[in-house]
Structure formats: C-alpha cells, structure tokens
Motif scaffolding. Structure first.
Motif, PDB file in Angstrom:
ATOM      1  N   TYR A  32      -2.311   6.869  10.873  1.00  0.00           N
ATOM      2  CA  TYR A  32      -3.613   6.680  10.836  1.00  0.00           C
ATOM      3  C   TYR A  32      -3.837   5.154  10.522  1.00  0.00           C
ATOM      4  N   THR A  33      -4.716   4.664  11.507  1.00  0.00           N
ATOM      5  CA  THR A  33      -4.823   2.975  11.476  1.00  0.00           C
ATOM      6  C   THR A  33      -6.867   2.623  11.376  1.00  0.00           C
ATOM      7  N   LEU A  34      -6.891   2.279   9.605  1.00  0.00           N
ATOM      8  CA  LEU A  34      -8.304   1.661  10.159  1.00  0.00           C
ATOM      9  C   LEU A  34      -8.552   0.488  10.806  1.00  0.00           C
ATOM     10  N   ASP A  56     -23.389  -4.402   9.101  1.00  0.00           N
ATOM     11  CA  ASP A  56     -22.775  -5.723   9.745  1.00  0.00           C
ATOM     12  C   ASP A  56     -21.757  -4.582  10.040  1.00  0.00           C
ATOM     13  N   ASP A  57     -20.402  -3.858   9.243  1.00  0.00           N
ATOM     14  CA  ASP A  57     -19.958  -3.915   9.035  1.00  0.00           C
ATOM     15  C   ASP A  57     -19.583  -2.213  10.355  1.00  0.00           C
ATOM     16  N   GLU A  58     -18.516  -2.689  10.827  1.00  0.00           N
ATOM     17  CA  GLU A  58     -18.156  -1.911  12.063  1.00  0.00           C
ATOM     18  C   GLU A  58     -16.555  -1.226  12.229  1.00  0.00           C
ATOM     19  N   ILE A  59     -16.941   0.263  11.302  1.00  0.00           N
ATOM     20  CA  ILE A  59     -15.114   0.622  10.461  1.00  0.00           C
ATOM     21  C   ILE A  59     -14.410   1.729  11.668  1.00  0.00           C
ATOM     22  N   GLN A  60     -13.754   2.062  12.173  1.00  0.00           N
ATOM     23  CA  GLN A  60     -12.729   3.322  13.068  1.00  0.00           C
ATOM     24  C   GLN A  60     -11.649   3.589  12.922  1.00  0.00           C
ATOM     25  N   TRP A  61     -11.533   5.015  11.821  1.00  0.00           N
ATOM     26  CA  TRP A  61     -10.518   5.441  12.289  1.00  0.00           C
ATOM     27  C   TRP A  61      -9.512   5.843  13.299  1.00  0.00           C
ATOM     28  N   TRP A  62      -8.068   5.495  13.411  1.00  0.00           N
ATOM     29  CA  TRP A  62      -7.395   6.586  15.089  1.00  0.00           C
ATOM     30  C   TRP A  62      -6.387   7.282  13.977  1.00  0.00           C
ATOM     31  N   PHE A  63      -6.216   8.125  14.798  1.00  0.00           N
ATOM     32  CA  PHE A  63      -4.755   8.875  14.822  1.00  0.00           C
ATOM     33  C   PHE A  63      -4.039   8.795  16.113  1.00  0.00           C
ATOM     34  N   GLY A  64      -3.663   8.152  15.539  1.00  0.00           N
ATOM     35  CA  GLY A  64      -2.457   7.580  17.505  1.00  0.00           C
ATOM     36  C   GLY A  64      -3.607   6.705  17.537  1.00  0.00           C
ATOM     37  N   ASN A  65      -3.096   7.121  19.320  1.00  0.00           N
ATOM     38  CA  ASN A  65      -3.876   5.697  19.766  1.00  0.00           C
ATOM     39  C   ASN A  65      -5.666   6.674  19.985  1.00  0.00           C
ATOM     40  N   ILE A  78     -11.611  -2.295  10.374  1.00  0.00           N
ATOM     41  CA  ILE A  78     -12.431  -3.079  10.455  1.00  0.00           C
ATOM     42  C   ILE A  78     -13.122  -4.622  10.620  1.00  0.00           C
ATOM     43  N   ASN A  79     -13.967  -4.626  11.677  1.00  0.00           N
ATOM     44  CA  ASN A  79     -14.755  -4.934  12.840  1.00  0.00           C
ATOM     45  C   ASN A  79     -13.731  -5.650  13.519  1.00  0.00           C
ATOM     46  N   ARG A  80     -13.145  -4.880  13.944  1.00  0.00           N
ATOM     47  CA  ARG A  80     -11.562  -4.894  14.816  1.00  0.00           C
ATOM     48  C   ARG A  80     -10.294  -5.046  14.649  1.00  0.00           C
ATOM     49  N   VAL A  81     -10.076  -5.735  13.393  1.00  0.00           N
ATOM     50  CA  VAL A  81      -9.439  -5.742  12.499  1.00  0.00           C
ATOM     51  C   VAL A  81      -8.747  -4.374  11.882  1.00  0.00           C
ATOM     52  N   ARG A  82      -7.157  -5.154  12.126  1.00  0.00           N
ATOM     53  CA  ARG A  82      -6.188  -3.416  11.764  1.00  0.00           C
ATOM     54  C   ARG A  82      -6.066  -4.004  10.192  1.00  0.00           C
ATOM     55  N   LYS A  83      -6.442  -3.165   9.842  1.00  0.00           N
ATOM     56  CA  LYS A  83      -6.802  -3.291   8.148  1.00  0.00           C
ATOM     57  C   LYS A  83      -5.355  -2.271   7.159  1.00  0.00           C
ATOM     58  N   LYS A  84      -5.196  -1.714   7.731  1.00  0.00           N
ATOM     59  CA  LYS A  84      -4.088  -0.369   6.624  1.00  0.00           C
ATOM     60  C   LYS A  84      -3.582   1.205   7.785  1.00  0.00           C
ATOM     61  N   LYS A  85      -2.386   1.057   7.197  1.00  0.00           N
ATOM     62  CA  LYS A  85      -2.050   2.077   8.235  1.00  0.00           C
ATOM     63  C   LYS A  85      -0.987   2.785   7.379  1.00  0.00           C
ATOM     64  N   ILE A  86      -1.505   4.194   7.780  1.00  0.00           N
ATOM     65  CA  ILE A  86      -1.210   5.337   6.948  1.00  0.00           C
ATOM     66  C   ILE A  86      -0.136   6.213   7.519  1.00  0.00           C
ATOM     67  N   ASN A  87       0.905   6.830   6.690  1.00  0.00           N
ATOM     68  CA  ASN A  87       1.112   8.269   7.723  1.00  0.00           C
ATOM     69  C   ASN A  87       1.455   8.912   6.741  1.00  0.00           C
ATOM     70  N   VAL A  88       0.831  10.083   7.305  1.00  0.00           N
ATOM     71  CA  VAL A  88       1.002  11.563   6.074  1.00  0.00           C
ATOM     72  C   VAL A  88       2.096  12.214   6.699  1.00  0.00           C
ATOM     73  N   GLY A 104       0.660  -1.383   0.049  1.00  0.00           N
ATOM     74  CA  GLY A 104       0.263  -0.168   0.436  1.00  0.00           C
ATOM     75  C   GLY A 104       0.647   1.154   0.111  1.00  0.00           C
ATOM     76  N   ARG A 105       0.177   1.970  -0.817  1.00  0.00           N
ATOM     77  CA  ARG A 105       1.281   3.749  -0.589  1.00  0.00           C
ATOM     78  C   ARG A 105       0.118   4.218   0.711  1.00  0.00           C
ATOM     79  N   ARG A 106       1.990   3.358   1.542  1.00  0.00           N
ATOM     80  CA  ARG A 106       2.156   3.989   3.158  1.00  0.00           C
ATOM     81  C   ARG A 106       1.939   4.718   3.798  1.00  0.00           C
TER      82      ARG A 106
END
Length: 393
Positions: free
Chosen positions: A205-207, A146-155, A209-219, A122-124
């Motif tokens: 930033y971390t994505l 039934d999807d649950e999605i969360q975006w985190w910035f740090g913690n 989906i359904n309590r599984v980490r899918k992607k981490k992106i550094n901006v 990924g273009r991380r």
C-alpha cells in the motif's frame, strides 16, 4: 522510553571551523528521544534555540524567563510532542513519526553548537491475523483545504481525498471487488482502515499526498499460533539467529512498549524490565549472541503479543509471537485416616504432576523451577517453552 541522543549515535563528527558536533540517530517510529544540549545547568544570560531545518521549534531565554516550544509550526507535525527541560535545555520529542526525519540544530548564545540528523524508520511491515482489521496511518493530524490524498494498492487507487473538490471516496469495487465493504477512510486525517483482512488484501500500500509519495506499507498475514505457558514457568522467544553480526540490531516489544534491545554497533544490550509498572522486573534475560529473549517466572500479566523488529544483514523484518499464560490450580491433597492399624494400607505416593498443554510446533527445553513445591515435582518433565521465529512466521 526515552533515548538520550548521546548514546544513540551512529555517526560522530567534529567540525573544527564552526565548533559544531554532528551526530546521526536511527530510531523506530513511535519511539521518543531526547536531543541532549550537553549542559548541566543553564546560566542566567544563556539563550538557547532548537531548530528543525530552518524553523525554531523551541527556545529558552533565561534572562527574560521564557521557556517556549513551538509545536504548531510546520503544519503542526510536532503538536503535543515537544518537552523542554528548563534546567539543561535538552529537548525531548515523543511519539515520533517519519515526518520528524531531518536535521535538528542547537544554538547557544547565537553560536551553532550541535547538529543532529535523525532518521526514523516507519513500521513498514504490518502483520495481521486473518479476519482482523488494520489502520494505515497518514501521520496527519488534520487535512488542509488544498490537500490531495491517495491510497494505492499496487498500481490501483483504492481511496482518495480532495478536500477542495469535496471528494472523500473509497473504491471498493476495483480489482474484482476484493475491497468491497472493507475500506474506511478517515475524513479528518486521511488514514485508511482495512477490515476483515484476507489473503486477497495482503500486498503493498502506498500513500501519496499532493502527488508526493509519503509512505509505503507492506501488509502480510501471519498465523499467530497460540503458545500456552503454565504460570510460574519460563519461556524463550527465539529469533532463529545463530549469531548477530556487527551492524545488526533487534528490538523486542510487548504491545507498544520496548522491553529489550540489542544494537551490536553501539555495543548496547539492554532489558527494560521496569516499564509497564515493573511487571517484567527481574524476569527478562537477553541472549547477547542470538538475541533470544527469555521471560522467567511468568504470570498472567505477561500474556499478550510480543513483537520482534530486526535488522539483520541490512534487511529489516518484523515477527509476532502470541503468548498465553495458563493459571495452574493449587492442588488439594487429602489423606484418608484408616480405622485401624491392622487394616491400613501403605501411604500413597505423591500425586502425579500436573500435565502441561503446549504448542506442538514449539520445541521443549530444560524445565524451570516453580515456587510451589507441588508443581516442582514436574522438574523432570521438560516443559519450559522455547518459541522459534520460524514456528510463527
């Protein structure tokens, strides 16, 4: 641009028991690649299946005249991305995402013939200019009930979707309000857009989906200094490497298109000068030792953002270069006719060469020749541009 897997292999193995070839392929997100069947032509009684894991995603039954791709399976992750060659049975996957990572298997007449492991990076690392906006893609086409999605910035959670509970929320007031009025959440895909980015929004930033980490992106913010090159001259984009090692690779992009790459392990040194309607044709020169890319005889259509992706000494990095091409006016040379020979003065010398305003942060190297004979008078002015990665990052 399509890669034939045959030429992208990083690992090759032949399993003598099953007669199955195994290859491993490394790609960047957004690229297309072709899974090569190894056939030149399908026979009338051939049956071919391509599987992703245990799921059939494409098949050919020539006797039944069936040529089918199943791009809606697996939650539609392959939707509109599969192209099946009816003559050879090869399968092309376009516009790849990290969710296309995994094992692909080719079966011909119910016998396993080939297994290909695909790993898509990924273009991380995302580089933006201060004040710009950027969208962090979820890689989903549509959120399920039934999807649950969360975006985190740090913690800290800054956005979330719980479709079942009808929750579509951004938390712009967290972290002292640094995201206030800057977050936009796509209710269909779950992608998150950050607007008017400043130094306070750079970070990880971390994505989920359904309590599984899918992607981490550094901006991160990178100042894109304006590099101005006169039309018709040459400039060099320099990654600031002295020498590429055995496992290093680099890839040069113009916008969303790859225009050159080096893969030392695969011994591949390639420029793609026919892309984008051939605007770079016969203009690209790639330095095999340092990875520097030179664009010759520039035109205004070569202005834009050049992106460099590198894996050097097992570390990944992304750099950006912004290039503008200045149109030089065609000079008009007039000669005053003297009224008499006795009062005439010696003919004036050639007009002074035009000046060139270049970025002060970049070093100048030997000048290029220009097809306009007037502009060629600048050949001793040292104006060909060399842009180093260190100047931009």
């Amino acid at each position: 641009m399509f890669w034939t897997v045959l030429f992208c292999l990083c690992l090759w193995r032949l399993d003598g028991v099953f007669g199955e070839e195994e290859r491993s392929v490394l790609l960047m997100e957004g690229e297309s690649f072709t899974l090569d069947s190894g056939l030149t032509e399908i026979k009338d009684d051939d049956e071919i299946q391509w599987r992703f894991g245990n799921t059939v995603i494409a098949e050919i039954n020539k006797w039944a005249d069936r040529f089918t791709v199943y791009d809606d399976v697996l939650d539609g992750r392959f939707r509109d991305r599969l192209k099946l060659d009816k003559q050879t049975g090869s399968l092309t996957i376009t516009d790849t995402r990290t969710e296309h990572n995994g094992h692909y298997r080719l079966e011909i007449n119910s016998g396993r013939k080939k297994k290909i492991k695909v790993h898509i990076l990924g273009r991380r690392l995302v580089l933006v200019k201060e004040g710009e906006s950027d969208t962090l893609n979820s890689d989903l086409t549509e959120i399920k009930d039934d999807d649950e999605i969360q975006w985190w910035f740090g913690n800290t959670v800054i956005a979330e979707i719980n479709k079942q509970a009808d929750i579509f929320t951004v938390y712009g007031d967290v972290l002292d309000g640094r995201f206030r009025d800057r977050l936009k959440l796509d209710k269909q895909t779950g992608s998150l857009t950050i607007t008017n980015i400043t130094i306070e929004q750079i970070g990880s930033y971390t994505l989920w989906i359904n309590r599984v980490r899918k992607k981490k992106i550094n901006v991160d913010i990178r100042e894109r200094r304006s590099v101005s090159v006169p039309e018709g001259f040459t400039f060099t984009l320099d990654p600031n490497l002295t020498e590429m090692k055995r496992y290093d690779w680099i890839r040069w992009w113009f916008g969303n298109t790859v225009i050159a790459e080096i893969n030392k392990r695969a011994d591949r040194f390639t420029v793609y000068d026919d892309v984008l309607d051939g605007r770079f044709r016969d203009r690209l020169k790639l330095d095999k030792q340092t990875g520097s890319l030179t664009i010759t005889n520039t035109r205004t259509e070569h202005a834009g953002v050049y992106e460099l992706q590198m894996r050097v000494s097992y570390r990944y990095s992304l750099k950006a270069f912004s290039v503008s091409v200045a149109c030089l006016p065609v000079p008009v040379i007039s000669r005053d006719c003297p009224s008499s020979s006795s009062s005439s003065s010696p003919p004036s010398s050639s007009p002074p060469p035009p000046s060139s305003s270049l970025s002060s942060s970049s070093s100048a190297v030997a000048a290029a020749s220009h097809p306009n004979p007037f502009i060629n008078q600048t050949r001793d002015l040292n104006i060909t541009q060399s842009v180093r990665a260190a100047d931009i990052s």
